[in-house]
Design a protein around this motif. Sequence first.
Motif, PDB file in Angstrom:
ATOM      1  N   UNK A 141       0.869  -1.173   0.000  1.00 47.54           N
ATOM      2  CA  UNK A 141       0.000   0.000   0.000  1.00 47.54           C
ATOM      3  C   UNK A 141       0.904   1.221   0.000  1.00 47.54           C
ATOM      4  N   UNK A 142       0.800   2.005  -1.037  1.00 42.94           N
ATOM      5  CA  UNK A 142       1.570   3.227  -1.154  1.00 42.94           C
ATOM      6  C   UNK A 142       0.755   4.378  -0.589  1.00 42.94           C
ATOM      7  N   UNK A 143       1.404   5.262   0.159  1.00 41.52           N
ATOM      8  CA  UNK A 143       0.722   6.384   0.797  1.00 41.52           C
ATOM      9  C   UNK A 143       1.478   7.670   0.500  1.00 41.52           C
ATOM     10  N   UNK A 144       0.738   8.700   0.147  1.00 41.93           N
ATOM     11  CA  UNK A 144       1.366  10.015   0.023  1.00 41.93           C
ATOM     12  C   UNK A 144       0.388  11.106   0.437  1.00 41.93           C
ATOM     13  N   UNK A 145       0.851  12.137   1.161  1.00 43.69           N
ATOM     14  CA  UNK A 145       2.199  12.202   1.746  1.00 43.69           C
ATOM     15  C   UNK A 145       2.325  11.209   2.885  1.00 43.69           C
ATOM     16  N   UNK A 146       3.568  10.854   3.244  1.00 44.03           N
ATOM     17  CA  UNK A 146       3.747   9.881   4.326  1.00 44.03           C
ATOM     18  C   UNK A 146       3.929  10.538   5.689  1.00 44.03           C
ATOM     19  N   UNK A 147       3.812  11.865   5.744  1.00 46.86           N
ATOM     20  CA  UNK A 147       3.799  12.561   7.027  1.00 46.86           C
ATOM     21  C   UNK A 147       2.990  13.841   6.877  1.00 46.86           C
ATOM     22  N   UNK A 148       2.302  14.195   7.959  1.00 46.75           N
ATOM     23  CA  UNK A 148       1.465  15.404   7.960  1.00 46.75           C
ATOM     24  C   UNK A 148       1.704  16.157   9.256  1.00 46.75           C
ATOM     25  N   UNK A 149       1.969  17.451   9.136  1.00 46.28           N
ATOM     26  CA  UNK A 149       1.998  18.332  10.306  1.00 46.28           C
ATOM     27  C   UNK A 149       0.765  19.229  10.219  1.00 46.28           C
ATOM     28  N   UNK A 150      -0.144  19.106  11.191  1.00 50.97           N
ATOM     29  CA  UNK A 150      -1.395  19.844  11.169  1.00 50.97           C
ATOM     30  C   UNK A 150      -1.223  21.307  11.582  1.00 50.97           C
ATOM     31  N   UNK A 151      -0.046  21.650  12.046  1.00 49.80           N
ATOM     32  CA  UNK A 151       0.215  23.034  12.412  1.00 49.80           C
ATOM     33  C   UNK A 151      -0.107  23.319  13.867  1.00 49.80           C
ATOM     34  N   UNK A 152       0.002  24.591  14.233  1.00 46.06           N
ATOM     35  CA  UNK A 152      -0.256  25.043  15.604  1.00 46.06           C
ATOM     36  C   UNK A 152      -1.755  25.302  15.744  1.00 46.06           C
TER      37      UNK A 152
ATOM     38  N   UNK B 219      -0.804  -1.550  -4.659  1.00 42.69           N
ATOM     39  CA  UNK B 219       0.229  -1.793  -5.662  1.00 42.69           C
ATOM     40  C   UNK B 219       0.414  -3.296  -5.847  1.00 42.69           C
ATOM     41  N   UNK B 220       0.448  -3.734  -7.086  1.00 42.69           N
ATOM     42  CA  UNK B 220       0.717  -5.107  -7.543  1.00 42.69           C
ATOM     43  C   UNK B 220      -0.499  -6.021  -7.524  1.00 42.69           C
TER      44      UNK B 220
ATOM     45  N   UNK C 118      -8.828  -2.003  -5.325  1.00 43.25           N
ATOM     46  CA  UNK C 118      -8.365  -2.727  -6.496  1.00 43.25           C
ATOM     47  C   UNK C 118      -6.930  -2.406  -6.856  1.00 43.25           C
ATOM     48  N   UNK C 119      -6.295  -3.287  -7.603  1.00 38.63           N
ATOM     49  CA  UNK C 119      -4.911  -3.114  -8.023  1.00 38.63           C
ATOM     50  C   UNK C 119      -4.718  -1.764  -8.698  1.00 38.63           C
ATOM     51  N   UNK C 120      -3.759  -1.003  -8.184  1.00 35.60           N
ATOM     52  CA  UNK C 120      -3.403   0.331  -8.693  1.00 35.60           C
ATOM     53  C   UNK C 120      -4.491   1.382  -8.504  1.00 35.60           C
ATOM     54  N   UNK C 121      -5.579   1.050  -7.782  1.00 43.00           N
ATOM     55  CA  UNK C 121      -6.629   2.024  -7.494  1.00 43.00           C
ATOM     56  C   UNK C 121      -6.233   2.850  -6.274  1.00 43.00           C
ATOM     57  N   UNK C 122      -6.839   4.045  -6.156  1.00 46.98           N
ATOM     58  CA  UNK C 122      -6.512   4.952  -5.055  1.00 46.98           C
ATOM     59  C   UNK C 122      -7.764   5.378  -4.303  1.00 46.98           C
ATOM     60  N   UNK C 123      -7.552   5.861  -3.078  1.00 47.40           N
ATOM     61  CA  UNK C 123      -8.590   6.495  -2.276  1.00 47.40           C
ATOM     62  C   UNK C 123      -7.985   7.656  -1.512  1.00 47.40           C
ATOM     63  N   UNK C 124      -8.789   8.704  -1.334  1.00 49.61           N
ATOM     64  CA  UNK C 124      -8.392   9.835  -0.497  1.00 49.61           C
ATOM     65  C   UNK C 124      -9.013   9.679   0.882  1.00 49.61           C
TER      66      UNK C 124
END
Length: 817
Positions: free
Chosen positions: A305-316, A332-333, A363-369
């Motif tokens: 499972x590929x994830x982007x971005x792999x880090x989040x800073x929500x701020x102050x 993936x795959x 599904x293979x190569x499918x994405x979700x937000x």
Amino acid sequence: MKKLTLILFILIGYVAYSQSLTLFDIDASNFPTIRAKFYAIDKDGKQIVSLSPSDFELKENGIKRNITFVSCPTPKPPQALSSVLVMDVSGSMGCPITNNILLAKEAGKAWVLGLPDNRPWECAITAFNDRNYLIKDFTNNRTDLLDAIEKLTPNGGTNYDAAFIEQSAGVIRIAETGKYKRVLVFLSDGMPNFEPQTARIINEAQQAGIIVYAVTLRMPCPQCLKDISTQTGGQWFENVTTVEEARAIYLRILQLAQNSGKPCEIEWKSDYSCNISRNVELQYLSLGLNTTITYDAPGSIISTIKVWPNSIYFGEVVPPQMRDATITIQAVNRDVTISGIVTNNARFTIIDYGGSPPPFTLGKNKTRDITIRYTAPDSGFVSTWLEIISDACYSEKIYLTAGFKGKIANNSLRLVHPNGGEEFIVGIDTVFIWEGVLPTDTVKLEYSTDGGASWNLITDKATGLKYIWKGVPNTPSKRCLGRVTYGFTTNSYTNIYLLKRSTQDLTVEYFRNFLREYNFPFFEITASDAAKIDFSNSVIIAGFESEPTEYKTVASKILGAVQNGGMMIVESFGKYLLQYAGLGTAVSSGWGPAVLDKYAYVTNITNHPIFSGVPTWDPPTQPDKSGQYIWYLTQARGTPSVDFRFSSNVQIDSLWFWNLFITYGWNGQATNSSYCQKWGGCRRDRSVFKLYLQLIHYGSGLIFTSQWFPNNNNLHYGPITKLWHKNFITMSKMWKKTISDVSDSLWSIVRPELVATDVNFGDVCVGSYKDTVLLSYLKNTGTFPFVIDSINISGKDAQDFLFGIGIFTPIFFVRTE
């Protein structure tokens, strides 16, 4: 006695003497359909070709697979051979630990017994060490050949030229007299004493029409043997370690040499498990034969499972506000089933899965937000991992952080490794891993060998949530702990800046005299000066008699320097700078301690360095020294003062202490404090009660202020007030709020001790060679078993010595007996 166990494995086959099963040439290019070649040889040395999938059972990593296809070609009549078996009989072949001579004998016997009964053949046996020997000339008498093999006795060195081309019994001279197809099988367990004449050997073999096959025991095949084999039409085999394997390889060579049949093929269905390395075990059920081999499945089969971005800073995020952020995930795959998306911090929640919530299939190569929400109950900096639970082999973790940097929650930092139970070898690298701060944050790493009683610095500059500890120190102990600390500092301030106004200011005058009294170098600056100055790593003092409006434009700059690691003292109307920078609201009062006579320090309640060196007293003894006073008035008169109401996102340490308030006669003091009850001397005009100083953590810096700091020319500051300010300047760099985490349980540093025996070959004649077999050559006298991955000879005459028994890329497990 110590034992050295060689742990190199390639292929293992089991045969009932001349019966054998060998599996090779695995093809995984059409994964999950796998193909391979195999030979099944019966007790008469004949290839078994009448086979079907039901004759076999195949497992991968212990899991039974479905065999879909078995095919064997129609065998051809075996071609008549004139074969020569060339046996290494150097001293290393007789080593009782490896017993390589047994492997050689059993392989040779399998060859002889595998020669066909219904076709002509002849076979010869030669041997070599420093010289060559004709053990048995060409014959078709199996009994004579088997007897000759059994009589082989190891002794001497290793000379490939003697084996192939030297006078008397060089094998090429023997083989070129053969009547049929000329084949020789060369076996050795050691490198030659000197580089052989490879080109000459190849040329003479080619001229005589000889095909060479090479087999090496317990070592990689030398390049010279690879060249000789391939350039004469043969093949080479290396790292043979068992009798069964040696027999199987010789029978396989026999099949190849006779051209009696191409190998059979087998096909099976593998699966998409997460283990790339597959150990295949094939069993021929009716004869009880089995063979094992390993192969690597294509990396493209591994589901991730590929994830982007792999880090989040929500701020102050100021409480009780919320802030959202989105990540994208991709299968993936292959298709991936996601059963959950979780975090161990309730401040972070998933508010939108981009579709149905888990469980769901991506599904293979499918994405979700995926939308993540951070809800701020306070302004503390927090970090956590968001984990995707699925049937994928690998999934990236998402690093989530939020809040005001530098205001770290007390329980957020965690030492992941080492965390208990590990054993680290002296001199070998290992890794420290931590979480709970930003990857860019610097932490200090330490280790203890006495269960935490004392600590040794590893580094104070580690970043990136991981640090390679190069060469574990030579401090063996079973009571080791690791510690990670965030927020420490080791240096002092650069400059002290006293902020002033253009008019005379009693509060500024107090700080000026205070700094001079304690010999602190400082700079007096105005608001216009402040606009030009770099305040990095400085102490800034702000105390005014009235609101300093001219500092509005530079307040954010000044407080920004504090946020990045500076220090600040704010008293009286200096607190307005905090308001200008958005930290809260300053509240001015016209009423001051009009009835104050003496205001004395009793003792601290909070244990903090701010109180270092401050003299205390214990009622009912009356304070009778000026050093015990915080401040006092010379006459009853009101004075303006400033309180400050900090924003809820500001982290404050309240430093509590007991103080005695003595008035001119005002009967308004409470007398019910616990100290009053213990003392029994409190009255309405004299009372002991709690008060506090404030230490504000702003980013990675500190701000110090008192709860009440009035201004009046009749007010006199006592020495205790000056001591508070002095302690803050001289020691505040040591007070920066720190958090740390220690290994959950003990781990160990161990030290192997390797002892080797000297070797004396004695007198050796020029041009001759001598072998020696070393038993128990290496001994581990330490407390931990270890692996030797290489052995080298060095020194002035290193070129005159060579290893035997194939120790060129050794992997030895040395026990601690």
